[in-house]
Motif scaffolding. Structure first.
Motif, mmCIF file in Angstrom:
data_model
loop_
_atom_site.group_PDB
_atom_site.id
_atom_site.type_symbol
_atom_site.label_atom_id
_atom_site.label_comp_id
_atom_site.label_asym_id
_atom_site.label_seq_id
_atom_site.Cartn_x
_atom_site.Cartn_y
_atom_site.Cartn_z
ATOM 1 N N GLN A 105 -27.258 -10.177 -51.166
ATOM 2 C CA GLN A 105 -27.225 -8.720 -51.079
ATOM 3 C C GLN A 105 -28.441 -8.181 -50.317
ATOM 4 N N HIS A 106 -29.627 -8.688 -50.677
ATOM 5 C CA HIS A 106 -30.874 -8.208 -50.062
ATOM 6 C C HIS A 106 -31.883 -9.339 -50.044
ATOM 7 N N PHE A 107 -32.570 -9.477 -48.905
ATOM 8 C CA PHE A 107 -33.619 -10.490 -48.767
ATOM 9 C C PHE A 107 -34.857 -9.840 -48.166
ATOM 10 N N SER A 108 -36.026 -10.217 -48.686
ATOM 11 C CA SER A 108 -37.277 -9.715 -48.114
ATOM 12 C C SER A 108 -38.253 -10.863 -47.916
ATOM 13 N N HIS A 109 -38.976 -10.801 -46.808
ATOM 14 C CA HIS A 109 -40.006 -11.787 -46.471
ATOM 15 C C HIS A 109 -41.263 -11.014 -46.086
ATOM 16 N N HIS A 110 -42.321 -11.169 -46.869
ATOM 17 C CA HIS A 110 -43.552 -10.423 -46.612
ATOM 18 C C HIS A 110 -44.723 -11.383 -46.443
ATOM 19 N N MET A 111 -45.367 -11.293 -45.269
ATOM 20 C CA MET A 111 -46.570 -12.076 -44.993
ATOM 21 C C MET A 111 -47.760 -11.116 -44.969
ATOM 22 N N GLN A 112 -48.707 -11.342 -45.836
ATOM 23 C CA GLN A 112 -49.860 -10.462 -45.941
ATOM 24 C C GLN A 112 -50.573 -10.328 -44.597
#
Length: 253
Positions: A105-112
């Protein structure tokens, strides 16, 4: 079955190979009675490149609002040396099981500190579209077929494939469609017996899942037969960066 918060299936960019190593694991996958790949778990791993320790990563699977929907999270924490190049990396996939199929449904990828490589994917199955949005402001809409997965939910799909097979050692090969950032990709995975291996968390009888469609990119997962096919070791290999290995250090089910 990169990489991949450890386990993820991203192809590496030159600016993020260290993060890819830290995040390696993308996975994953008993004929044993009672095996349940949808059982919530919390697993911790150490990540190394050759003899050098890069940091740790943690993966957790939990229910998300209903029995048929879940959230799968990955959190990578580089050590002090690696942190000079990359900060913490957090991935999250929200998906449901519909008619026996994994539907992201939803995917998030966060790199500081990296807005260019931080992004989200929103899946619209009624219109068979997925929308990519980067934190830097880039947006793109892609078409979807009958099945497709984000870099985390593909692991769940691969584990379910093995668990549903009467003879996992002879499951053969299977293709999985991946939405990776703004691109469609196909991964062909092969299953084979890999014996008993030792990890910091103990010894496990395992099945190996490896990518076989691209000889230039080695990707191998060792799945525990008697622990719901949870990956206990992962390797990712490229000619210019060597071998990244992730091994299980603690598991709570």
């Amino acid at each position: 079955m990169t990489t991949t918060t450890g386990w993820r299936f991203h192809e590496p960019r030159p600016t993020r190979w260290v993060a890819l190593g830290v995040l390696l694991l993308a996975l994953l996958f008993s004929p044993l009675a009672g095996a349940d790949v949808m059982q919530p778990f919390d697993a911790q791993f150490k990540v190394k490149r050759g003899a050098v320790t890069l940091g740790t990563t943690r993966f957790s699977l939990a229910h998300d609002g209903s029995d048929n929907c879940f959230v799968f999270r990955g959190e990578a924490n580089p050590n002090a040396i690696v942190r000079v190049f990359v900060g913490d990396v957090n991935d999250e996939s929200r998906f449901c099981i519909e008619d026996g199929v994994v539907r992201p449904q939803h995917f998030s990828h966060h790199m500081q500190g990296n807005t260019e490589d931080s992004y989200t994917l929103d899946f619209d199955w009624s219109n068979h579209e997925v929308t990519y949005r980067s934190e830097a402001g880039d947006t793109k809409t892609l078409s979807l077929g009958e099945q497709a997965f984000d870099p985390l939910s593909i692991q769940i799909a691969a584990r379910r494939w093995v668990a549903s097979t009467a003879d996992p050692d002879n499951a053969g090969e299977r293709d999985f469609e991946l939405i990776d950032e703004k691109k469609h990709k196909t991964y062909r995975l092969r299953a084979s017996d890999s014996g008993r291996i030792k990890t910091p968390a103990g010894r496990y009888d395992t099945l190996k899942i490896e990518r076989v469609d691209d000889p230039k990119r080695g990707l191998r997962f060792w799945l525990a037969r008697n622990a719901d096919w949870i990956p206990v070791q992962v390797e990712h290999e490229k000619p210019k960066t060597g071998v990244f290995r992730m091994q299980l250090t603690a598991l709570e089910r």
